[in-house]
Design a protein around this motif. Sequence first.
Motif, PDB file in Angstrom:
ATOM      1  N   PHE A  97      -4.745 -11.861  11.984  1.00 22.39           N
ATOM      2  CA  PHE A  97      -4.502 -11.819  10.544  1.00 22.39           C
ATOM      3  C   PHE A  97      -4.512 -10.378  10.032  1.00 22.39           C
ATOM      4  CE2 PHE A  97      -5.919 -16.243   8.811  1.00 22.39           C
ATOM      5  CZ  PHE A  97      -4.651 -16.733   9.058  1.00 22.39           C
ATOM      6  N   VAL A  98      -3.648 -10.138   9.055  1.00 22.31           N
ATOM      7  CA  VAL A  98      -3.577  -8.850   8.369  1.00 22.31           C
ATOM      8  C   VAL A  98      -3.928  -9.076   6.904  1.00 22.31           C
ATOM      9  CG1 VAL A  98      -2.138  -6.855   7.808  1.00 22.31           C
ATOM     10  CG2 VAL A  98      -1.765  -8.109   9.947  1.00 22.31           C
ATOM     11  N   ARG A  99      -4.756  -8.211   6.368  1.00 23.52           N
ATOM     12  CA  ARG A  99      -5.182  -8.303   4.970  1.00 23.52           C
ATOM     13  C   ARG A  99      -3.978  -8.291   4.024  1.00 23.52           C
ATOM     14  NH1 ARG A  99      -9.213  -3.600   3.400  1.00 23.52           N
ATOM     15  NH2 ARG A  99      -7.587  -2.411   4.470  1.00 23.52           N
ATOM     16  N   CYS A 100      -4.028  -9.135   3.000  1.00 24.27           N
ATOM     17  CA  CYS A 100      -3.004  -9.079   1.943  1.00 24.27           C
ATOM     18  C   CYS A 100      -3.705  -8.965   0.593  1.00 24.27           C
ATOM     19  CB  CYS A 100      -2.067 -10.284   1.998  1.00 24.27           C
ATOM     20  SG  CYS A 100      -2.865 -11.896   1.909  1.00 24.27           S
ATOM     21  N   LYS A 101      -3.105  -8.242  -0.304  1.00 22.98           N
ATOM     22  CA  LYS A 101      -3.730  -7.894  -1.581  1.00 22.98           C
ATOM     23  C   LYS A 101      -4.057  -9.135  -2.394  1.00 22.98           C
ATOM     24  CE  LYS A 101      -3.136  -5.004  -5.689  1.00 22.98           C
ATOM     25  NZ  LYS A 101      -2.211  -4.085  -6.409  1.00 22.98           N
ATOM     26  N   GLY A 102      -5.333  -9.282  -2.740  1.00 27.49           N
ATOM     27  CA  GLY A 102      -5.761 -10.393  -3.565  1.00 27.49           C
ATOM     28  C   GLY A 102      -5.685 -11.741  -2.885  1.00 27.49           C
ATOM     29  N   GLY A 103      -5.337 -11.750  -1.606  1.00 31.87           N
ATOM     30  CA  GLY A 103      -5.154 -13.019  -0.915  1.00 31.87           C
ATOM     31  C   GLY A 103      -3.938 -13.783  -1.381  1.00 31.87           C
ATOM     32  N   ILE A 104      -3.033 -13.105  -2.097  1.00 35.34           N
ATOM     33  CA  ILE A 104      -1.886 -13.779  -2.709  1.00 35.34           C
ATOM     34  C   ILE A 104      -0.778 -13.977  -1.679  1.00 35.34           C
ATOM     35  CG2 ILE A 104      -0.045 -13.564  -4.431  1.00 35.34           C
ATOM     36  CD1 ILE A 104      -2.049 -11.937  -6.123  1.00 35.34           C
ATOM     37  N   SER A 105      -0.230 -15.196  -1.629  1.00 31.79           N
ATOM     38  CA  SER A 105       0.887 -15.498  -0.747  1.00 31.79           C
ATOM     39  C   SER A 105       1.761 -16.562  -1.397  1.00 31.79           C
ATOM     40  CB  SER A 105       0.384 -15.977   0.607  1.00 31.79           C
ATOM     41  OG  SER A 105       1.463 -16.220   1.490  1.00 31.79           O
ATOM     42  N   HIS A 106       2.961 -16.775  -0.819  1.00 32.95           N
ATOM     43  CA  HIS A 106       3.943 -17.694  -1.406  1.00 32.95           C
ATOM     44  C   HIS A 106       4.241 -17.284  -2.851  1.00 32.95           C
ATOM     45  CE1 HIS A 106       3.452 -21.347   1.512  1.00 32.95           C
ATOM     46  NE2 HIS A 106       3.800 -20.223   2.131  1.00 32.95           N
ATOM     47  N   HIS A 107       4.339 -15.994  -3.080  1.00 38.83           N
ATOM     48  CA  HIS A 107       4.521 -15.463  -4.435  1.00 38.83           C
ATOM     49  C   HIS A 107       5.103 -14.054  -4.306  1.00 38.83           C
ATOM     50  CE1 HIS A 107       3.385 -13.748  -8.367  1.00 38.83           C
ATOM     51  NE2 HIS A 107       3.370 -15.009  -8.795  1.00 38.83           N
ATOM     52  N   PRO A 108       5.943 -13.627  -5.240  1.00 39.59           N
ATOM     53  CA  PRO A 108       6.518 -12.273  -5.156  1.00 39.59           C
ATOM     54  C   PRO A 108       5.488 -11.162  -5.117  1.00 39.59           C
ATOM     55  CG  PRO A 108       7.702 -13.596  -6.784  1.00 39.59           C
ATOM     56  CD  PRO A 108       6.505 -14.406  -6.369  1.00 39.59           C
ATOM     57  N   ALA A 109       4.265 -11.426  -5.604  1.00 38.69           N
ATOM     58  CA  ALA A 109       3.223 -10.398  -5.608  1.00 38.69           C
ATOM     59  C   ALA A 109       2.584 -10.186  -4.240  1.00 38.69           C
ATOM     60  CB  ALA A 109       2.141 -10.752  -6.625  1.00 38.69           C
ATOM     61  N   GLU A 110       3.003 -10.936  -3.250  1.00 43.60           N
ATOM     62  CA  GLU A 110       2.508 -10.767  -1.880  1.00 43.60           C
ATOM     63  C   GLU A 110       2.634  -9.303  -1.472  1.00 43.60           C
ATOM     64  OE1 GLU A 110       3.475 -14.212   0.893  1.00 43.60           O
ATOM     65  OE2 GLU A 110       4.691 -12.601   1.693  1.00 43.60           O
ATOM     66  N   SER A 111       1.545  -8.720  -0.941  1.00 47.07           N
ATOM     67  CA  SER A 111       1.553  -7.281  -0.677  1.00 47.07           C
ATOM     68  C   SER A 111       0.627  -6.936   0.480  1.00 47.07           C
ATOM     69  CB  SER A 111       1.099  -6.526  -1.938  1.00 47.07           C
ATOM     70  OG  SER A 111       1.058  -5.138  -1.714  1.00 47.07           O
ATOM     71  N   VAL A 112       1.057  -5.981   1.300  1.00 48.97           N
ATOM     72  CA  VAL A 112       0.225  -5.430   2.368  1.00 48.97           C
ATOM     73  C   VAL A 112       0.290  -3.910   2.309  1.00 48.97           C
ATOM     74  CG1 VAL A 112       0.522  -7.423   3.895  1.00 48.97           C
ATOM     75  CG2 VAL A 112       2.109  -5.506   4.056  1.00 48.97           C
ATOM     76  N   LEU A 113      -0.710  -3.269   2.893  1.00 48.76           N
ATOM     77  CA  LEU A 113      -0.755  -1.811   2.939  1.00 48.76           C
ATOM     78  C   LEU A 113      -0.093  -1.310   4.219  1.00 48.76           C
ATOM     79  CD1 LEU A 113      -4.459  -1.256   1.834  1.00 48.76           C
ATOM     80  CD2 LEU A 113      -2.404  -0.930   0.428  1.00 48.76           C
ATOM     81  N   VAL A 114       0.659  -0.230   4.111  1.00 50.05           N
ATOM     82  CA  VAL A 114       1.315   0.326   5.291  1.00 50.05           C
ATOM     83  C   VAL A 114       0.285   0.761   6.323  1.00 50.05           C
ATOM     84  CG1 VAL A 114       1.473   2.682   4.350  1.00 50.05           C
ATOM     85  CG2 VAL A 114       3.118   1.909   6.083  1.00 50.05           C
ATOM     86  N   GLU A 115      -0.886   1.232   5.865  1.00 48.23           N
ATOM     87  CA  GLU A 115      -1.945   1.636   6.797  1.00 48.23           C
ATOM     88  C   GLU A 115      -2.482   0.426   7.565  1.00 48.23           C
ATOM     89  OE1 GLU A 115      -1.707   4.459   3.387  1.00 48.23           O
ATOM     90  OE2 GLU A 115      -1.934   2.269   3.561  1.00 48.23           O
ATOM     91  N   ASP A 116      -2.574  -0.716   6.902  1.00 49.25           N
ATOM     92  CA  ASP A 116      -3.026  -1.933   7.579  1.00 49.25           C
ATOM     93  C   ASP A 116      -2.004  -2.386   8.615  1.00 49.25           C
ATOM     94  OD1 ASP A 116      -5.164  -1.799   5.877  1.00 49.25           O
ATOM     95  OD2 ASP A 116      -4.721  -3.648   4.792  1.00 49.25           O
ATOM     96  N   VAL A 117      -0.730  -2.283   8.257  1.00 53.54           N
ATOM     97  CA  VAL A 117       0.325  -2.660   9.192  1.00 53.54           C
ATOM     98  C   VAL A 117       0.293  -1.755  10.421  1.00 53.54           C
ATOM     99  CG1 VAL A 117       2.828  -2.864   9.507  1.00 53.54           C
ATOM    100  CG2 VAL A 117       1.769  -3.652   7.392  1.00 53.54           C
ATOM    101  N   ALA A 118       0.011  -0.469  10.209  1.00 54.18           N
ATOM    102  CA  ALA A 118      -0.085   0.460  11.339  1.00 54.18           C
ATOM    103  C   ALA A 118      -1.207   0.051  12.285  1.00 54.18           C
ATOM    104  CB  ALA A 118      -0.315   1.882  10.816  1.00 54.18           C
ATOM    105  N   LEU A 119      -2.366  -0.311  11.730  1.00 56.16           N
ATOM    106  CA  LEU A 119      -3.470  -0.783  12.567  1.00 56.16           C
ATOM    107  C   LEU A 119      -3.097  -2.073  13.297  1.00 56.16           C
ATOM    108  CD1 LEU A 119      -6.600  -0.209  10.281  1.00 56.16           C
ATOM    109  CD2 LEU A 119      -5.964   1.076  12.323  1.00 56.16           C
ATOM    110  N   ALA A 120      -2.377  -2.952  12.593  1.00 56.41           N
ATOM    111  CA  ALA A 120      -1.986  -4.226  13.185  1.00 56.41           C
ATOM    112  C   ALA A 120      -1.049  -4.027  14.372  1.00 56.41           C
ATOM    113  CB  ALA A 120      -1.316  -5.106  12.127  1.00 56.41           C
ATOM    114  N   ILE A 121      -0.092  -3.121  14.218  1.00 59.42           N
ATOM    115  CA  ILE A 121       0.841  -2.830  15.315  1.00 59.42           C
ATOM    116  C   ILE A 121       0.081  -2.303  16.524  1.00 59.42           C
ATOM    117  CG2 ILE A 121       2.736  -1.335  16.046  1.00 59.42           C
ATOM    118  CD1 ILE A 121       3.750  -1.478  13.127  1.00 59.42           C
TER     119      ILE A 121
END
Length: 415
Positions: free
Chosen positions: A377-401
């Motif tokens: 799992f990768v952190r998403c801002k506010g836990g929001i999903s299935h919504h246009p406000a869905e957001s992740v940090l590029v730094e988190d994605v780098a760690l995930a990769i």
Amino acid sequence: MTQPARLEAAVRVMARANELAAISETPDALTRVYLSAQHLQANQQVAEWMCQAGMLVWQDSVGNICGRYEAAQEGAPAVLLGSHLDTVRNAGRYDGMLGVLTAIEVVQSLHQQGLRLAQAIEIVGFCDEEGTRFGITLLGSRGLTGSWPAHWLTQTDAEGISVAQAMVNAGLDPHRIPQAARDAAAFSSYLELHIEQGPCLEQAGLALGVVEAINGARRLNCRFIGEAGHAGTVPMSHRKDALAAAAEWMIAVESTTQQQGGNLVATVGNMRVLPGAVNVIPGEVLLSLDIRGPQDAPLDALLNELLAMAQVISARRHLQFSAEEYYRIAATPCNQKLQTLLADAVQVVQGETLSLPSGAGHDAIAMAERWPVGMLFVRCKGGISHHPAESVLVEDVALAIDAFGRAVSVLATAE
């Protein structure tokens, strides 16, 4: 992978997520459903990125886009990576897509280094996990597992188009659906990276977490039957108020589930009060119950306790209570060895790890019927999903990769 390299890869993932988000049936809200023109266009775009990463690419007979990065010895089993490319209506741009795009980056890194491992690596962009168009979930992953029910072909969308007709319109042959199924020996394991779709990682201040299980779920239609009466003339001591009973039970559902712990959750999400007049005592209440948890035994124990409490409340108030279960899916535990492998990788890149359940369903549910599965799992801002406000940090994605790549490399190095 060096820090600059993984950040460069993460920036590329974010840009590609934006490109995929632009492939939508509506310009102002991301919607991409199974076998639509936009789905096929997204498949073509992902296929191009897979090719650039050195993969052999094909679209299978149900519409999954697949790529293979060959092993040192051709024909070896593969580690399978994937997630879905379809969306709900008015979706966010990372649910599903992030898993496919990060998997491509893992292969891209190996390709740039000219590395071939003991096992191949395959990636699949599943065609329909959400079930938005036809109300069928895990359609793409059940194509791979060979567990596609024949009656799915007759299911229709809002315009009356059947799955079979949609396949023909997209250039697919419904008679070739079985060809999408893969042999059990084809894959050693399945790994899926996904946004959390919840707030736990953010609350813990962590970018990454390891999924222990995908929650099982039970859904029921419940009913309290009392006696309607005049709101002004029936004394309080003589009333059989169905809504008051339902309200008492709802509070009990909340408090009992909280006391249970164990990542169990329960929700009353829908209610109908009859006759529904301001000056009439409610004689009947219809309400839903949705309960979920990462282990089936505690989940069923909670359900039995909640239903027993409803009967006690009804008897004390001289009402009737009934419940009908209309949906049940078992909990899907992630493979313990894969959990440990992912946890070790997360520990290296993040310094600590967190194990947590998935409250949402994933393609891994179907895949676990045939292969060991693991999820990151990768952190998403506010836990929001299935919504246009869905957001992740590029730094988190780098760690995930980085973490995902480490785990995949360990798996694929094993014979």
